[in-house]
Scaffold this active site. Structure first.
Site: not given
Ligand SMILES: NC(=O)c1ccc[n+]([C@@H]2O[C@H](COP(=O)([O-])OP(=O)(O)OC[C@H]3O[C@@H](n4cnc5c(N)ncnc54)[C@H](O)[C@@H]3O)[C@@H](O)[C@H]2O)c1
Length: 368
Positions: A94, A96, A270
Site C-alpha cells: 500500500y 496512498h 480514512d
Molecule cells: N477506517 C478504516 O479502517 C477503513 C478500512 C477500510 C475501508 N475504509 C473506508 O470505508 C469507506 C467505504 O469503503 P468501501 O470499500 O465500502 O467503498 P465502496 O465503494 O464499496 O462503497 C461505498 C458506497 O457508498 C455509496 N455512497 C456514495 N455516496 C453516498 C451517499 N450520499 N449516500 C449513501 N451512499 C452513498 C456508494 O454508492 C457505494 O455503494 C471508504 O472511505 C474506505 O476508505 C476505512
C-alpha cells in the site's frame, strides 16, 4: 527472483507482507524469500514457520533491502525504509501517495519501481486489494459499535440483538458497498434491526438479493438519511466517492438530535469521515462523545485484527506476487492491465495520473 519481506515498523503495525503459506507458494516455484527475524511473530507466525515454508530468516531490514529484487510489505514505506530502496528494485505494498508528497519525493528519488495495492483494479470493477480491508472494517464496525452501546463506553446500555421479549437495537448503515454489506451481515447475525441507505439503486437491488427481508433498503436522500439517523441506536458510516473526500452527510445538528447514548462508527474516517462531528481516533483511545453520542472513528480498523487482516490481504495479493516473481514486473503488467494500474512510480517518474494530478506533478505514461 529474490523476494524480501521486512518486518513492518509503523507504530502498532503487526501485519506482514507474506504469511508462511504465501512464502511456500513462492519457494515451491523456485523463488527465494528472505523474511526479517520476528516479522510475523505479533500475529502468531514464528521464524520456524517461515523456515518450514522455505524462507531464509534475515536479522535486519537493511540486509533485505540491500539484496532483494522485490520488496513485499503492507504499509507504505517509512522514511528510513525509503532511504534503503534503490534503482531497479520493485516495491509492492500500500502506498496512498495522493495525499503524501514527502513519500512521493522519496520514492521518485529512490529510482525504484513502486506498485501500489490500492490502485490495482479488476474486471468486475472495484479495487481488489483494498476490498479485503473494507470487508474487515465493515465486519468490525458492528462489534466496535456494539461495544459503544455499553454503559462503560457511555452508551445507552443496549444489547444489539435484544433478548426474547426485549426489542433489538436499530442499526442504520450509510453506504451499501463493501463496508456496508459486511456490516449488514454481522448486524443481522447479531439480531439487530438493519436499515441500509445508498444512493445507487443497483447497490440496493444487490443488497436485497443478498439479504432478502433481513434488511430494509432505503434510497439515500437528505430526508431519508435524517429520518434513519435520528431513529437509530447505532449508525455506521461506509460511504465512498472514489478519489474524493467523504461527503459530510450527517451534520452536527443531526448528531445533536440523535438518541442520547446512541453511537456512530465512522468507517469512512480514512477519507475524512461522513459525520461533521468525526475526527480520527486510534486503537489506544478509540472513542469520544459529542452531544451524548459515542463516536468511534479509528482510521486503521483492520490493524486491530492484524492476523485476520494479513491472511485476507495475502489471499488477494498472492496471485499478483506470483505473477510479478514468475514473469518480472514488465511482462506481468504487460499481460495484466489491472496490475498495470497499480504502477505509481517508476525510475523517478510518477506513472499514475490520479497521483500526479492530486500532487500537481508531471505524469508520465509507462508503456509496457
Ligand atoms: N477506517 C478504516 O479502517 C477503513 C478500512 C477500510 C475501508 N475504509 C473506508 O470505508 C469507506 C467505504 O469503503 P468501501 O470499500 O465500502 O467503498 P465502496 O465503494 O464499496 O462503497 C461505498 C458506497 O457508498 C455509496 N455512497 C456514495 N455516496 C453516498 C451517499 N450520499 N449516500 C449513501 N451512499 C452513498 C456508494 O454508492 C457505494 O455503494 C471508504 O472511505 C474506505 O476508505 C476505512
Amino acid at each position: 527472483m529474490l523476494i524480501g519481506v521486512p518486518k513492518e515498523i509503523k507504530n502498532h503495525e503487526y501485519r506482514i507482507g507474506m504469511v508462511p503459506a504465501s512464502v511456500e507458494e513462492l519457494t515451491s516455484r523456485g523463488h527465494q524469500v528472505m523474511v526479517e527475524a520476528n516479522g510475523g511473530v505479533g500475529i502468531g507466525f514464528t521464524d520456524a514457520d517461515y523456515l518450514a515454508a522455505g524462507a531464509t530468516i534475515i536479522e535486519t531490514a537493511k540486509e533485505i533491502f540491500a539484496a532483494a529484487d522485490m520488496i513485499v510489505k503492507v504499509k507504505e514505506p517509512q522514511a528510513v525504509e525509503r532511504k534503503m530502496l534503490r534503482p531497479g528494485q520493485l516495491l509492492f505494498t500500500y502506498l496512498h501517495l495522493a495525499p503524501d508528497p514527502d513519500q512521493t519525493d522519496d520514492l521518485q528519488a529512490s529510482g525504484a519501481t513502486c506498485i501500489a495495492y490500492e490502485t490495482v483494479t479488476s474486471d468486475r470493477g472495484g479495487l481488489p486489494l483494498l476490498a479485503p480491508m473494507s470487508e474487515v472494517a465493515g465486519r468490525m464496525s458492528i462489534q466496535a459499535g456494539a461495544a459503544c452501546l455499553e454503559k462503560s463506553k457511555e452508551g445507552c446500555g443496549m444489547l444489539l440483538g435484544g433478548v426474547p421479549g426485549v426489542e433489538p437495537a436499530k442499526v442504520t448503515i450509510i453506504g451499501g458497498g463493501v463496508v456496508g454489506s459486511n456490516a449488514a451481515r454481522m448486524a443481522i447475525g447479531m439480531g439487530a434491526q438493519v436499515v441500509i441507505l445508498d444512493r445507487s439503486v443497483d447497490v440496493l437491488r444487490r443488497l436485497v438479493s443478498e439479504f432478502g427481508t433481513a434488511i430494509q433498503t432505503v434510497y439515500s436522500s437528505k430526508a431519508t438519511l435524517e429520518e434513519h439517523v435520528l431513529s437509530a441506536d447505532l449508525v455506521i458510516g461506509g460511504v465512498l466517492i472514489p478519489g474524493a473526500a467523504a461527503p459530510k452527510l450527517v451534520t452536527a445538528d443531526m448528531v445533536s438530535r440523535m438518541k442520547p447514548g446512541s453511537a456512530v462508527v465512522d468507517v469512512a474516517i480514512d477519507q475524512g469521515g461522513c459525520f461533521a462531528t468525526s475526527h480520527a481516533t486510534t486503537h489506544q483511545d478509540p472513542t469520544y462523545i459529542v452531544d451524548g453520542v459515542v463516536h468511534y472513528c479509528v482510521a486503521n480498523m483492520p490493524g486491530a485484527v492484524a492476523r485476520t487482516s494479513t491472511l485476507a490481504l495475502n489471499n488477494a495479493t498472492l496471485p499478483f506476487i506470483v505473477s510479478l516473481a514468475d514473469l518480472g514486473w514488465q511482462e506481468a503488467i504487460r499481460r495484466d492491465k489491472h496490475l498495470a494500474n497499480g504502477l505509481n512510480v517508476h525510475n523517478g517518474q510518477i506513472t499514475s495520473k490520479e497521483v500526479a494530478d492530486a500532487l500537481g506533478r508531471e505524469y508520465i505514461s509507462y508503456c509496457a
